[in-house]
Design an enzyme around this catalytic site. Structure first.
Site, short mmCIF file in Angstrom:
data_model
loop_
_atom_site.label_atom_id
_atom_site.label_comp_id
_atom_site.label_asym_id
_atom_site.label_seq_id
_atom_site.Cartn_x
_atom_site.Cartn_y
_atom_site.Cartn_z
N LYS A 248 -12.78 -57.24 -10.05
CA LYS A 248 -13.15 -56.01 -9.33
C LYS A 248 -14.66 -55.98 -9.12
O LYS A 248 -15.43 -56.07 -10.07
CB LYS A 248 -12.72 -54.79 -10.15
CG LYS A 248 -13.30 -53.45 -9.65
CD LYS A 248 -12.83 -52.26 -10.51
CE LYS A 248 -13.52 -50.95 -10.10
NZ LYS A 248 -13.13 -49.79 -10.94
N ASP A 253 -19.59 -47.03 -7.72
CA ASP A 253 -18.43 -46.15 -7.71
C ASP A 253 -18.89 -44.70 -7.87
O ASP A 253 -19.13 -44.23 -8.98
CB ASP A 253 -17.48 -46.55 -8.85
CG ASP A 253 -16.21 -45.70 -8.87
OD1 ASP A 253 -15.99 -44.95 -7.90
OD2 ASP A 253 -15.44 -45.81 -9.85
N LYS A 260 -17.44 -38.17 -8.93
CA LYS A 260 -17.68 -38.17 -10.37
C LYS A 260 -18.80 -37.18 -10.72
O LYS A 260 -19.66 -36.92 -9.89
CB LYS A 260 -18.16 -39.57 -10.80
CG LYS A 260 -17.10 -40.64 -10.85
CD LYS A 260 -17.70 -41.97 -11.30
CE LYS A 260 -16.67 -43.08 -11.37
NZ LYS A 260 -15.62 -42.88 -12.40
N ASP A 271 -19.95 -51.31 -11.80
CA ASP A 271 -18.50 -51.33 -11.57
C ASP A 271 -18.06 -52.61 -10.84
O ASP A 271 -16.91 -52.74 -10.45
CB ASP A 271 -18.10 -50.07 -10.78
CG ASP A 271 -16.68 -49.62 -11.04
OD1 ASP A 271 -16.12 -49.99 -12.10
OD2 ASP A 271 -16.11 -48.91 -10.18
N ASP A 330 -11.11 -41.77 -6.93
CA ASP A 330 -11.86 -42.43 -8.01
C ASP A 330 -11.02 -43.53 -8.68
O ASP A 330 -11.56 -44.34 -9.45
CB ASP A 330 -12.31 -41.39 -9.03
CG ASP A 330 -13.42 -41.90 -9.95
OD1 ASP A 330 -13.98 -42.98 -9.65
OD2 ASP A 330 -13.71 -41.23 -10.95
N GLU A 332 -10.09 -46.26 -7.50
CA GLU A 332 -10.26 -47.15 -6.35
C GLU A 332 -10.11 -48.62 -6.73
O GLU A 332 -9.75 -49.45 -5.90
CB GLU A 332 -11.64 -46.92 -5.71
CG GLU A 332 -12.83 -47.65 -6.36
CD GLU A 332 -13.10 -47.24 -7.81
OE1 GLU A 332 -12.65 -46.17 -8.22
OE2 GLU A 332 -13.76 -48.03 -8.52
N ARG A 334 -7.99 -50.26 -8.55
CA ARG A 334 -6.63 -50.78 -8.39
C ARG A 334 -6.28 -50.98 -6.91
O ARG A 334 -5.45 -51.81 -6.58
CB ARG A 334 -5.65 -49.85 -9.12
CG ARG A 334 -5.62 -48.44 -8.58
CD ARG A 334 -4.99 -47.45 -9.55
NE ARG A 334 -5.91 -47.06 -10.63
CZ ARG A 334 -5.59 -46.24 -11.61
NH1 ARG A 334 -4.38 -45.71 -11.69
NH2 ARG A 334 -6.46 -45.93 -12.55
N1 BES Z 1 -14.98 -47.42 -12.53
C1 BES Z 1 -14.18 -46.42 -13.12
C2 BES Z 1 -13.85 -46.71 -14.58
C3 BES Z 1 -14.99 -46.76 -15.56
C4 BES Z 1 -15.26 -45.68 -16.38
C5 BES Z 1 -15.73 -47.91 -15.72
C6 BES Z 1 -16.28 -45.75 -17.30
C7 BES Z 1 -16.76 -47.97 -16.64
C8 BES Z 1 -17.03 -46.89 -17.44
C9 BES Z 1 -12.85 -46.29 -12.36
O1 BES Z 1 -12.90 -46.57 -11.01
C10 BES Z 1 -12.40 -44.87 -12.51
O2 BES Z 1 -13.10 -44.01 -12.07
N2 BES Z 1 -11.26 -44.66 -13.15
C11 BES Z 1 -10.75 -43.37 -13.37
C12 BES Z 1 -9.28 -43.36 -13.00
C13 BES Z 1 -8.67 -41.99 -12.94
C14 BES Z 1 -9.20 -41.26 -11.73
C15 BES Z 1 -7.17 -42.12 -12.85
C16 BES Z 1 -10.92 -43.03 -14.85
O3 BES Z 1 -10.71 -43.90 -15.69
O4 BES Z 1 -11.28 -41.90 -15.14
ZN ZN Z 2 -14.39 -47.96 -10.43
ZN ZN Z 3 -13.49 -44.92 -9.82
#
Ligand code: BES
Ligand code: ZN
Ligand code: ZN
Length: 490
Positions: A248, A253, A260, A271, A330, A332, A334
């Site tokens: 990825k 992000d 966020k 990210d 968010d 994204e 996947r």
């Molecule tokens: N890039 C983030 C995940 C992340 C969080 C990476 C903290 C590094 C540190 C990912 O794209 C994300 O935002 N995931 C969300 C998914 C949710 C919206 C289902 C998450 O984990 O909160």
């Molecule tokens: Zn992300």
């Molecule tokens: Zn995200």
């Protein structure tokens, strides 16, 4: 940083920092008693150390540092030694000594020590206007009577590994203003040319032609267009295993329209750490030359807020044909991975491993020292856990709980992009990815959201990117190649 082997015996006149390493209280070196009378002796070490490093200053140009594995809590023997190497380097810097001498009689420990020096010497200071003038000290391992040629090869191998790790760290530490899809593709292309890998970059037109609905959908909100980077490593003799590495690479992000919160949001420049790990690993692999075919696929986008940004409620047609409802923009990662996973299997990968900073949920589950692994093939994940431990990258297996799959059902699309409720988010994310893995493909997903960045100095890492995944992937390639060779032998 320069590392060298010397077959000469050290004398107590050698200038610089003399590092005396102990495993517990057992010396890992063998110095002539006469010349080093003042430094010898277990009693002296025990009496002086406790848990502290012990110094002895012999002149402005000479100092002695006693380091013992018992001064490092936790971790494997190798990881302790890497950490001690980083302490030696810090000590040399503190006292402005430009040479480090390490007498070593236990030569199996040369590799971890060298790696510890090389990884801890990494600096990301290009944005500092006042550069520190002091050069990195030169490290000499003194191994009288050792096989200097073989030991020099060990150093060269450590260099190749550390360069892959540090290449990935640079990409991750760079802000999104510098590393975005096009510049990431450029960096990958330059690296590929240097080490002799085939490279292909799909731009937005090629992505549209190839029906990469996820990559294009997430990429729409940013002024900087998406890219998909493909690297191919094809050794001459090859067996049946074709490893696909997918990473990825969300250059930033913001969360998109499901934006966020701003606290620590800058960290989302990292990210793309999964993509960076895949690129760094390919750089190392191209130089180590294991006998196994590998295809790396790195989808890269910026998840931005913009007039054309994907909207909650939108429905994406993925490359595989499955449709996905975007409940949360968010989630994204996947959405770009689903297309990349589909593509790498079209390219013929039999074993697929992806690395992604995919969920905050994995950070809550495992913290920052363990990468989470999800797998449809127990043998492959066992192998990853085992090589990961050997190289110092800890991996913990998580369940692909079938029971939670229904959380991804959606009334008007084939799937939703998030699970229901606040819990188990790293599992539902992995279950989402599994939908794009075909029958017969062996697959492991690594969630590196917790392990890709150190927020403070940790082991032999400075704060910032760790390059996690590079060493594990390189070791996996070598392990699969070695197994292939065994099978061929019958
Ligand atoms: N890039 C983030 C995940 C992340 C969080 C990476 C903290 C590094 C540190 C990912 O794209 C994300 O935002 N995931 C969300 C998914 C949710 C919206 C289902 C998450 O984990 O909160
Ligand atoms: Zn992300
Ligand atoms: Zn995200």
């Amino acid at each position: 940083m320069k590392l060298r082997i010397s077959s000469e015996q050290l004398s107590d006149q050698t200038p610089g920092l003399l590092v005396l390493l102990y495993e517990g209280t057992t010396p890992m070196f063998n110095l002539p008693a006469k010349a080093f009378k003042t430094l010898q002796g277990r009693e002296q070490f025990e009496a002086l150390t406790g848990d502290q490093e012990v110094w002895s200053f012999r002149s402005g140009q000479q100092a002695v540092l006693y380091l013992s594995t018992s001064q490092v809590k936790y971790f494997t023997r190798e990881e302790k030694l890497k950490t001690l190497a980083s302490r030696a380097l810090k000590a040399a810097a503190k006292y402005k000594l430009s040479a480090i001498q390490v007498p070593l009689s236990i030569t199996e420990m040369l590799a971890p020590l060298a790696e510890g020096f090389l990884i801890s010497a990494y600096k990301f200071d290009k944005y500092k206007s006042a550069k520190k003038e002091r050069p990195t000290p030169e490290v000499t391992f003194s191994v009288p009577g050792g096989d200097a040629k073989a030991l020099t090869r060990t150093l060269a191998r450590a260099q190749v590994i550390a360069e892959g790790v540090n290449f990935a760290r640079d990409l991750v530490n760079e802000p999104a203003e510098a590393i975005y899809p096009e510049t990431l593709a450029q960096a990958a292309t330059e690296m590929a040319k240097k080490v002799g890998l085939e490279v292909q970059v799909l731009d937005e037109k090629a992505l549209a032609k190839g029906k990469f609905g996820g990559v294009l959908g997430v990429g729409k909100g940013a002024a900087r267009p998406p890219r998909l980077i493909v690297l191919r490593y094809r050794p001459k003799a090859r067996g049946g295993v074709h490893l696909g590495l997918v990473g990825k690479a969300v250059a930033f992000d913001t969360g998109g329209i499901s934006i966020k919160p701003s606290s620590k949001l800058w960290e989302m420049k990292s990210d793309m750490a999964g993509g960076a790990a895949v690129l760094g690993a390919m750089m190392t692999i191209a130089r180590l030359k294991p006998d196994i075919r590998i295809t790396a696929v790195v989808p890269s986008v910026i998840n931005a807020v913009g007039p054309l940004a994907i909207l909650p409620g939108d429905i994406i047609a993925s490359r595989s044909g499955k449709t996905v409802h975007v409940d949360n923009t968010d989630a994204e990662g996947r959405l770009i991975l689903m297309d990349a996973l589909d593509y790498v299997q079209d390219e013929g990968a039999t074993h697929v491993v992806d690395a992604a900073t995919l969920t905050g949920s994995i950070v809550r589950a495992l913290g920052t020292s363990y990468t989470g692994a999800f797998a449809n093939d127990q043998a492959l994940v066992n192998r990853l856990i085992s090589v990961g431990k050997e190289v110092g990258e800890e991996i913990w297996q998580m369940p692909l709980a079938d029971e939670y799959r229904q959380q991804l059902d959606h009334p008007i699309a084939d799937m939703d992009n998030v699970g229901k409720g606040p819990n188990g988010g790293s599992i539902t994310a992995a279950l989402f990815l599994r939908e794009f893995i075909r029958d017969g493909s062996r697959w492991v997903h690594l969630d590196i959201a917790g392990t890709s960045m150190a927020d403070k100095a940790w082991k032999y890492f400075a704060p910032g990117a760790t390059g996690v995944g590079v060493r594990t992937f390189a070791a996996l390639a070598e392990s699969l190649a070695a197994e292939g060779a065994n099978i061929k032998k019958g």
